[in-house]
Design a protein around this motif. Structure first.
Motif, PDB file in Angstrom:
ATOM      1  N   LEU A   5       0.818  -1.102   0.078  1.00 18.71           N
ATOM      2  CA  LEU A   5      -0.015   0.096  -0.136  1.00 18.71           C
ATOM      3  C   LEU A   5       0.944   1.176  -0.070  1.00 18.71           C
ATOM      4  CD1 LEU A   5      -2.911   1.206   0.373  1.00 18.71           C
ATOM      5  CD2 LEU A   5      -2.497   1.154   2.848  1.00 18.71           C
ATOM      6  N   TYR A   6       0.567   2.150  -1.005  1.00 19.21           N
ATOM      7  CA  TYR A   6       1.343   3.480  -0.805  1.00 19.21           C
ATOM      8  C   TYR A   6       0.230   4.578  -0.279  1.00 19.21           C
ATOM      9  CZ  TYR A   6       4.658   1.871  -4.488  1.00 19.21           C
ATOM     10  OH  TYR A   6       5.823   1.162  -5.160  1.00 19.21           O
ATOM     11  N   VAL A   7       0.420   4.897   0.681  1.00 18.82           N
ATOM     12  CA  VAL A   7      -0.123   5.911   1.287  1.00 18.82           C
ATOM     13  C   VAL A   7       0.333   7.565   1.123  1.00 18.82           C
ATOM     14  CG1 VAL A   7      -1.439   7.025   3.375  1.00 18.82           C
ATOM     15  CG2 VAL A   7      -1.070   4.561   2.945  1.00 18.82           C
ATOM     16  N   TYR A   8      -0.240   8.220   0.161  1.00 18.05           N
ATOM     17  CA  TYR A   8       0.393   9.734  -0.225  1.00 18.05           C
ATOM     18  C   TYR A   8      -0.053  10.582   0.954  1.00 18.05           C
ATOM     19  CZ  TYR A   8       0.433   7.062  -4.419  1.00 18.05           C
ATOM     20  OH  TYR A   8       0.788   6.182  -5.405  1.00 18.05           O
ATOM     21  N   HIS A   9       0.731  11.327   1.572  1.00 17.35           N
ATOM     22  CA  HIS A   9       0.608  12.311   2.679  1.00 17.35           C
ATOM     23  C   HIS A   9       1.198  13.548   2.211  1.00 17.35           C
ATOM     24  CE1 HIS A   9      -0.036   9.061   5.718  1.00 17.35           C
ATOM     25  NE2 HIS A   9       1.115   8.412   5.609  1.00 17.35           N
ATOM     26  N   GLY A  10       0.141  14.533   2.697  1.00 19.38           N
ATOM     27  CA  GLY A  10       0.698  16.085   2.379  1.00 19.38           C
ATOM     28  C   GLY A  10      -0.588  16.737   2.450  1.00 19.38           C
ATOM     29  N   SER A  11      -0.319  18.242   2.375  1.00 18.70           N
ATOM     30  CA  SER A  11      -1.602  18.873   2.489  1.00 18.70           C
ATOM     31  C   SER A  11      -1.807  20.024   1.408  1.00 18.70           C
ATOM     32  CB  SER A  11      -1.047  19.978   3.853  1.00 18.70           C
ATOM     33  OG  SER A  11       0.096  20.570   3.928  1.00 18.70           O
ATOM     34  N   GLY A  30       2.274   8.700 -16.821  1.00 15.54           N
ATOM     35  CA  GLY A  30       3.694   8.171 -17.199  1.00 15.54           C
ATOM     36  C   GLY A  30       4.259   7.321 -16.060  1.00 15.54           C
ATOM     37  N   TRP A  31       4.160   7.591 -14.694  1.00 14.04           N
ATOM     38  CA  TRP A  31       4.457   6.635 -13.721  1.00 14.04           C
ATOM     39  C   TRP A  31       3.901   5.424 -13.575  1.00 14.04           C
ATOM     40  CZ3 TRP A  31       2.682   6.241  -8.147  1.00 14.04           C
ATOM     41  CH2 TRP A  31       3.542   5.565  -7.360  1.00 14.04           C
ATOM     42  N   TYR A  32       2.535   5.438 -13.623  1.00 14.32           N
ATOM     43  CA  TYR A  32       1.745   4.178 -13.727  1.00 14.32           C
ATOM     44  C   TYR A  32       1.949   3.379 -15.054  1.00 14.32           C
ATOM     45  CZ  TYR A  32      -1.305   5.538 -10.103  1.00 14.32           C
ATOM     46  OH  TYR A  32      -2.090   5.777  -8.653  1.00 14.32           O
ATOM     47  N   ASP A  33       2.358   4.025 -16.327  1.00 18.46           N
ATOM     48  CA  ASP A  33       2.843   3.226 -17.323  1.00 18.46           C
ATOM     49  C   ASP A  33       4.120   2.371 -17.025  1.00 18.46           C
ATOM     50  OD1 ASP A  33       0.857   4.028 -18.690  1.00 18.46           O
ATOM     51  OD2 ASP A  33       1.805   5.634 -20.082  1.00 18.46           O
ATOM     52  N   ARG A  34       5.137   3.321 -16.248  1.00 18.64           N
ATOM     53  CA  ARG A  34       6.474   2.659 -15.903  1.00 18.64           C
ATOM     54  C   ARG A  34       6.134   1.515 -15.076  1.00 18.64           C
ATOM     55  NH1 ARG A  34       7.376   7.976 -16.301  1.00 18.64           N
ATOM     56  NH2 ARG A  34       7.551   8.285 -14.056  1.00 18.64           N
ATOM     57  N   ASP A  87       9.961   7.280  -7.650  1.00 21.09           N
ATOM     58  CA  ASP A  87       9.680   7.973  -8.656  1.00 21.09           C
ATOM     59  C   ASP A  87       8.362   8.608  -8.942  1.00 21.09           C
ATOM     60  OD1 ASP A  87      12.032   7.695  -9.917  1.00 21.09           O
ATOM     61  OD2 ASP A  87      11.760   6.026 -10.909  1.00 21.09           O
ATOM     62  N   CYS A  88       7.538   8.453  -7.644  1.00 17.93           N
ATOM     63  CA  CYS A  88       6.121   9.011  -7.639  1.00 17.93           C
ATOM     64  C   CYS A  88       6.234  10.549  -7.788  1.00 17.93           C
ATOM     65  CB  CYS A  88       5.313   8.627  -6.234  1.00 17.93           C
ATOM     66  SG  CYS A  88       3.749   9.218  -6.178  1.00 17.93           S
ATOM     67  N   PRO A  89       5.105  10.856  -9.057  1.00 20.73           N
ATOM     68  CA  PRO A  89       5.240  12.320  -9.065  1.00 20.73           C
ATOM     69  C   PRO A  89       4.682  13.354  -7.845  1.00 20.73           C
ATOM     70  CG  PRO A  89       3.839  11.155 -10.691  1.00 20.73           C
ATOM     71  CD  PRO A  89       4.285  10.105  -9.606  1.00 20.73           C
ATOM     72  N   PRO A  94       7.399  19.213  -2.069  1.00 21.18           N
ATOM     73  CA  PRO A  94       8.434  19.110  -0.898  1.00 21.18           C
ATOM     74  C   PRO A  94       7.205  18.803   0.410  1.00 21.18           C
ATOM     75  CG  PRO A  94       8.573  20.963  -1.739  1.00 21.18           C
ATOM     76  CD  PRO A  94       8.025  20.678  -2.727  1.00 21.18           C
ATOM     77  N   GLY A  95       6.225  19.144   0.172  1.00 18.53           N
ATOM     78  CA  GLY A  95       5.262  18.995   1.410  1.00 18.53           C
ATOM     79  C   GLY A  95       4.517  17.644   1.555  1.00 18.53           C
ATOM     80  N   PHE A  96       4.866  16.584   0.432  1.00 16.52           N
ATOM     81  CA  PHE A  96       4.146  15.592   0.410  1.00 16.52           C
ATOM     82  C   PHE A  96       5.473  14.123   0.485  1.00 16.52           C
ATOM     83  CE2 PHE A  96       1.152  17.893  -1.918  1.00 16.52           C
ATOM     84  CZ  PHE A  96      -0.097  17.120  -1.749  1.00 16.52           C
ATOM     85  N   SER A  97       4.741  13.178   0.917  1.00 14.81           N
ATOM     86  CA  SER A  97       5.662  11.979   1.070  1.00 14.81           C
ATOM     87  C   SER A  97       4.810  10.829   0.737  1.00 14.81           C
ATOM     88  CB  SER A  97       6.127  11.690   2.586  1.00 14.81           C
ATOM     89  OG  SER A  97       5.070  11.615   3.418  1.00 14.81           O
ATOM     90  N   VAL A  98       5.474   9.469   0.586  1.00  9.75           N
ATOM     91  CA  VAL A  98       4.844   8.330   0.305  1.00  9.75           C
ATOM     92  C   VAL A  98       5.189   7.248   1.412  1.00  9.75           C
ATOM     93  CG1 VAL A  98       4.584   6.368  -1.391  1.00  9.75           C
ATOM     94  CG2 VAL A  98       4.924   8.522  -2.307  1.00  9.75           C
ATOM     95  N   GLU A  99       4.035   6.722   1.965  1.00  8.82           N
ATOM     96  CA  GLU A  99       4.416   5.636   3.073  1.00  8.82           C
ATOM     97  C   GLU A  99       4.033   4.323   2.357  1.00  8.82           C
ATOM     98  OE1 GLU A  99       2.029   4.321   7.399  1.00  8.82           O
ATOM     99  OE2 GLU A  99       1.743   6.017   6.345  1.00  8.82           O
ATOM    100  N   VAL A 100       4.819   3.647   2.605  1.00  5.18           N
ATOM    101  CA  VAL A 100       4.949   2.009   1.863  1.00  5.18           C
ATOM    102  C   VAL A 100       4.680   1.188   3.082  1.00  5.18           C
ATOM    103  CG1 VAL A 100       6.283   0.515   0.248  1.00  5.18           C
ATOM    104  CG2 VAL A 100       6.511   3.014   0.066  1.00  5.18           C
ATOM    105  N   ALA A 101       3.832   0.323   2.975  1.00  6.29           N
ATOM    106  CA  ALA A 101       3.374  -0.697   3.968  1.00  6.29           C
ATOM    107  C   ALA A 101       2.998  -1.998   3.243  1.00  6.29           C
ATOM    108  CB  ALA A 101       2.371  -0.370   4.665  1.00  6.29           C
TER     109      ALA A 101
END
Length: 107
Positions: A5-11, A30-34, A87-89, A94-101
């Protein structure tokens, strides 16, 4: 292959300008295609959340780390899933992150 699960965090806010919105969608496409067949569920953006505390109190603060959306991918292991997330867009902001679980299959 395991699921993650990728959970995208940010405001941040969704782009309102048509050109910016198209550029953002093109980056995601493009990212999903890759990622190709690794994408199990492309997910969706989500709205502001409410937090239910053990006391039953409700906080309307969007969560301690506001969730912006999610995706489910398949990968060999968590390190492979993390490498794919780099490589997630969304990380262009800089206010975002991707949590991977890892998703733990119960059945």
């Amino acid at each position: 292959m395991a699921k993650f699960l990728y959970v995208y965090h940010g405001s941040g806010k969704m782009p309102t300008d048509d050109a910016e919105r198209k550029a953002a969608m093109d980056a995601w496409t493009g990212w999903y295609d890759r990622l190709g067949s690794a994408v199990v569920d492309g997910g969706n953006p989500v709205g502001m959340s409410k937090t239910v505390l053990p006391s039953g109190k409700i906080e309307n603060n969007g969560g301690s780390n506001p969730t912006a959306g999610y995706t489910i991918v398949e990968a060999k292991n968590i390190d492979d899933a993390v490498a794919k997330a780099k490589d997630c867009p969304i990380l262009m902001d800089p206010g975002f992150s991707v949590e991977v679980a890892p998703i733990i299959e119960m059945m």
